[in-house]
Scaffold this motif. Structure first.
Motif, PDB file in Angstrom:
ATOM      1  N   PRO A  81       0.834  -1.214   0.000  1.00  8.22           N
ATOM      2  CA  PRO A  81       0.000   0.000   0.000  1.00  8.22           C
ATOM      3  C   PRO A  81       0.865   1.259   0.000  1.00  8.22           C
ATOM      4  N   THR A 114      -1.706   3.438   4.703  1.00  7.66           N
ATOM      5  CA  THR A 114      -2.739   2.691   5.417  1.00  7.66           C
ATOM      6  C   THR A 114      -3.303   3.578   6.520  1.00  7.66           C
ATOM      7  N   TYR A 138      -6.626   0.534   3.220  1.00  4.12           N
ATOM      8  CA  TYR A 138      -5.345   0.390   2.518  1.00  4.12           C
ATOM      9  C   TYR A 138      -5.448   1.073   1.159  1.00  4.12           C
ATOM     10  N   VAL A 179      -2.610  -7.827   2.030  1.00  5.47           N
ATOM     11  CA  VAL A 179      -3.033  -7.323   3.339  1.00  5.47           C
ATOM     12  C   VAL A 179      -3.849  -8.322   4.156  1.00  5.47           C
TER      13      VAL A 179
END
Ligand SMILES: O=C(O)CCC(=O)C(=O)O
Ligand SMILES: [Fe+2]
Length: 183
Positions: free
Chosen positions: A5, A8, A17, A79
């Motif tokens: 990312p 975040t 994200y 993620v």
């Protein structure tokens, strides 16, 4: 290593994200959406059902073949360790004066994720059009600006709203939403 990312945001236990540069052809999507058939059928939540906004649905079978879905999967895998599958995909359209109401995308405990793509060929900070995310006490905890090809992945239980573009924006604001559930 998968995509990382750009930044975040943590909102309580939940996360937002933001990924950039995962696709290079956001402008092509923008052009294609300018020809798409939108219907004014989408309701953000039951209490505001009299205020519908413009959407066009994507067929899930065709989504699965597209590079934008492969990019979404890579971002999600970066993620989250568990697998997710899409159950709906559609594009929102908003112009100056429209309202996209505050809502959540899933109920607590469902564990859904939303992947939201900004499909524009350009964006200007003065055009507004942010997606805003709220904390439990209804403060704005994060705001994400559209950028061509930007993707924001977030927990579906975070309260959020798209903001319409400002008066100086003469283009539609398109966001392509992929709703994902844990497998
Ligand atoms: O357009 C946006 O910024 C938000 C869209 C959204 O919340 C949704 O489609 O569920
Ligand atoms: Fe949403």
């Amino acid at each position: 290593m998968g995509p990382q990312p750009s930044f975040t945001h943590s909102i309580g236990e939940q996360s937002v994200y933001v990924f950039d540069s995962l696709i290079a052809n956001a402008g092509e999507y923008f052009q294609a959406l300018n020809q798409a058939a939108f219907t004014r059928t989408e309701v953000a939540r039951p209490e505001v059902a009299q205020h519908r906004h413009w959407v066009t649905e994507s067929r899930l079978e065709s989504l699965l073949q597209q590079p934008i879905y492969a990019a979404t999967q890579k971002a999600v895998a970066a993620v989250r360790s568990r697998p997710y599958r899409p159950y709906r995909a559609y594009t929102n359209a908003a112009a100056y004066g429209d309202v996209l109401f505050t809502h959540v995308d899933c109920l607590p405990g469902q564990g859904d994720l939303t992947a939201l793509w900004y499909l524009c060929d350009e964006w200007n900070v003065e055009w507004g059009g942010e997606t805003v995310f709220f904390s439990e006490d209804d403060e704005i905890a994060a705001a994400v600006l559209p950028k061509p090809g930007r993707l924001v992945v977030f927990d579906g239980t975070i309260k959020h709203a798209g903001r319409p573009p400002s008066r100086v924006c003469y283009k539609p604001r398109y966001t392509f939403a992929i709703k994902l559930e844990p497998v």
